[in-house]
Scaffold this motif. Sequence first.
Motif, PDB file in Angstrom:
ATOM      1  N   ASN A  30      32.138  50.949  35.513  1.00 28.79           N
ATOM      2  CA  ASN A  30      33.529  50.913  35.029  1.00 28.79           C
ATOM      3  C   ASN A  30      34.494  50.014  35.797  1.00 28.79           C
ATOM      4  N   LEU A  31      34.012  49.192  36.718  1.00 31.20           N
ATOM      5  CA  LEU A  31      34.950  48.449  37.553  1.00 31.20           C
ATOM      6  C   LEU A  31      35.477  47.174  36.922  1.00 31.20           C
ATOM      7  N   THR A  32      34.904  46.723  35.848  1.00 24.99           N
ATOM      8  CA  THR A  32      35.346  45.463  35.260  1.00 24.99           C
ATOM      9  C   THR A  32      35.621  45.579  33.766  1.00 24.99           C
ATOM     10  N   ALA A  33      35.703  46.801  33.249  1.00 24.48           N
ATOM     11  CA  ALA A  33      35.815  46.983  31.807  1.00 24.48           C
ATOM     12  C   ALA A  33      37.255  47.017  31.305  1.00 24.48           C
ATOM     13  N   SER A  34      38.216  47.498  32.140  1.00 24.14           N
ATOM     14  CA  SER A  34      39.571  47.707  31.630  1.00 24.14           C
ATOM     15  C   SER A  34      40.598  47.759  32.756  1.00 24.14           C
ATOM     16  N   PRO A  35      41.604  46.875  32.757  1.00 19.09           N
ATOM     17  CA  PRO A  35      42.684  46.978  33.739  1.00 19.09           C
ATOM     18  C   PRO A  35      43.446  48.291  33.634  1.00 19.09           C
ATOM     19  N   ILE A  75      40.301  39.492  38.155  1.00 15.80           N
ATOM     20  CA  ILE A  75      39.882  38.703  39.316  1.00 15.80           C
ATOM     21  C   ILE A  75      39.405  39.701  40.371  1.00 15.80           C
ATOM     22  N   ALA A  76      38.196  39.532  40.861  1.00 11.58           N
ATOM     23  CA  ALA A  76      37.647  40.474  41.832  1.00 11.58           C
ATOM     24  C   ALA A  76      36.906  39.722  42.930  1.00 11.58           C
ATOM     25  N   SER A  77      37.127  40.135  44.157  1.00  9.51           N
ATOM     26  CA  SER A  77      36.382  39.579  45.281  1.00  9.51           C
ATOM     27  C   SER A  77      35.598  40.703  45.951  1.00  9.51           C
ATOM     28  N   LEU A 124      33.128  30.523  44.089  1.00  6.96           N
ATOM     29  CA  LEU A 124      34.529  30.911  44.092  1.00  6.96           C
ATOM     30  C   LEU A 124      34.784  31.983  45.147  1.00  6.96           C
ATOM     31  N   PRO A 125      36.005  32.023  45.708  1.00  9.15           N
ATOM     32  CA  PRO A 125      36.335  33.122  46.611  1.00  9.15           C
ATOM     33  C   PRO A 125      36.434  34.456  45.884  1.00  9.15           C
ATOM     34  N   ALA A 126      36.552  34.409  44.556  1.00 13.48           N
ATOM     35  CA  ALA A 126      36.601  35.630  43.754  1.00 13.48           C
ATOM     36  C   ALA A 126      36.018  35.325  42.375  1.00 13.48           C
ATOM     37  N   ALA A 127      35.496  36.356  41.747  1.00 14.19           N
ATOM     38  CA  ALA A 127      34.972  36.214  40.389  1.00 14.19           C
ATOM     39  C   ALA A 127      36.121  36.369  39.394  1.00 14.19           C
ATOM     40  N   ILE A 128      36.134  35.509  38.402  1.00 11.03           N
ATOM     41  CA  ILE A 128      37.172  35.536  37.368  1.00 11.03           C
ATOM     42  C   ILE A 128      36.495  35.657  36.013  1.00 11.03           C
ATOM     43  N   ALA A 129      36.950  36.599  35.207  1.00  9.17           N
ATOM     44  CA  ALA A 129      36.356  36.773  33.881  1.00  9.17           C
ATOM     45  C   ALA A 129      37.429  37.186  32.884  1.00  9.17           C
ATOM     46  N   ARG A 526      38.318  43.846  46.180  1.00 11.31           N
ATOM     47  CA  ARG A 526      39.731  43.667  45.829  1.00 11.31           C
ATOM     48  C   ARG A 526      39.787  43.229  44.373  1.00 11.31           C
ATOM     49  N   TYR A 527      40.646  43.894  43.608  1.00 13.29           N
ATOM     50  CA  TYR A 527      40.653  43.695  42.158  1.00 13.29           C
ATOM     51  C   TYR A 527      42.080  43.500  41.662  1.00 13.29           C
ATOM     52  N   PHE A 528      42.226  42.553  40.744  1.00 16.35           N
ATOM     53  CA  PHE A 528      43.491  42.382  40.020  1.00 16.35           C
ATOM     54  C   PHE A 528      43.152  42.167  38.550  1.00 16.35           C
TER      55      PHE A 528
END
Length: 536
Positions: A30-35, A75-77, A124-129, A526-528
């Motif tokens: 569930n960490l990348t499915a929904s802000p 955006i997550a690192s 990348l310093p962070a993953a962007i999707a 770290r997540y935004f």
Amino acid sequence: MPTRYKRGLLAVLVLGAGIAPLARADLADNLTASPTAMALGNAVTADPPGVESIHFNPAGLARITGNTKTDAVFIASIRANASFKSAPDLNLGGFKDDPLNGTHTGPARQAVYIPVVGIPHWRLPAAIAPGLGFTFNTPGSPFTFGTSTYLSMAYTLDRTKDKEDPGRYQGKLMDIQRLVYLSPSVGYKVSDTFSVGVGIPIAYSAFAIDTDMRFPNKLLGTIGKLQEGVCPNGSSNVLDSFFFGLCGGGPEGMLNPFKKAASFNIDMTAPIEPTINLGMLWEPKSWFALGVGFQGGSNTTYKGSYEFHTDPMLRHFVDGMNSSLLGPIVGGVVGFPVRIPEVQAGSVISAIPHPSRIQMGIKVKPVDFLQFNMDVGYSDWSKWKTVKLKFDQDIALLQMGRLFGVANPRELVLNMGMKNVINYGFGMQAQVTKKLALRLGYEPRKSSIPANSISLFSPMPDTTLKSIGFQYKFDSGSVLNVTGSYLKGKYKVPARTDCNLNCDDFFNLIYNPYAGMDVAGDLVLRYFGLSYTHSF
């Protein structure tokens, strides 16, 4: 008792469940499915967020009227640090000074697996999707249809910036992700208070690892010390050629259990991986709701390519043995190959199941401006106890492991050691104004990987996720959701306690690259994320 206080009492009882028995969870869920869900500790089964309901509870689609479009981005690192310290009594057949003693991992980056293309060379310093979703509802119809594109699971780590990074022996580069690119779904409003839903997420899944390998083993150390005595510096010995050929490999064939022995690269995908999501939502009161969601698993077959690159040490050692009189006999008895090619490459296949998950949640509003959410979920990650890779040919490097219990040189078994998990999530939302709502989320995530199975391939200790976010509703009816999250956990694995990492018994060859070492580390995420929804 007044209704307002009854609601407050119920909220206290709900939150009090947080002291229930310890939960088990893992990094990927569930960490990348929904802000929106992240801002509420992923406790949204009873309050499904728009088109993102498809993932958490597709019954939530029935609450949407009209046609909407949602654009999202996250955006997550990920930083996975580790340090290494040799046990005072470390002794691998006479080798005692591990060059990794006192070292620690260095800079980490993220990589993104692009469908069809693979992993690009840039880092990348962070993953962007990005994410994209649509819902469709005819005014007055009980049906709402939708589809969404999102990452349902992702873990990525890149240590290639420093070629001498000690973490390279359990992953210079790792990328495991599941991208849902199509998810036809429907929510149906059975009544004013009860809805059901179903979704069919179709994913492009990828599993890629690039790692160096070393084998700090007592047998290799014993042979290496014997070589030093028989043929110092790898000098040739005529007498040895009539026996076992320990000197036949020359200086490069001298065994050292602490040296890099090989490298291994694998890249597998499953371009079409369908699963099923089911959900129900009961909202008998404006201040209370109950939701249940089910995410079906799958038994997916991954296919791709591999490459083993064996360094000179083992190649020359085997060549030396087989050029002697008795060496081939000994090699045949223990199952050693006649020779080890420098490179072996071909196709690989693996059945890697996707775990199923069931989640239940409640929503309570003790007062009109304050809302509390709580979820409890169960995932069957025990399907990942092992991952078996099947190659299209015998791998000579794996033949070297027959003495240590590797029965089939066409297979490599990765011991993941995962267990089934239960996890909790908590969320709070305060309606500050008619347009602005503030959110807090808290999720204690106890690892699905036991302490005696953790590795740098999967450095997932117990972690805590804390989130903060807000929702803003514009006069046009459009909605903006913004979230920031921070997750951290630490681990410490004493020497010889984890046979996916640091065991040093005679038969612990595959795979313990940090044999006899204390390994300590942490994991930080770290997540935004933000999403913007509007009608069309």
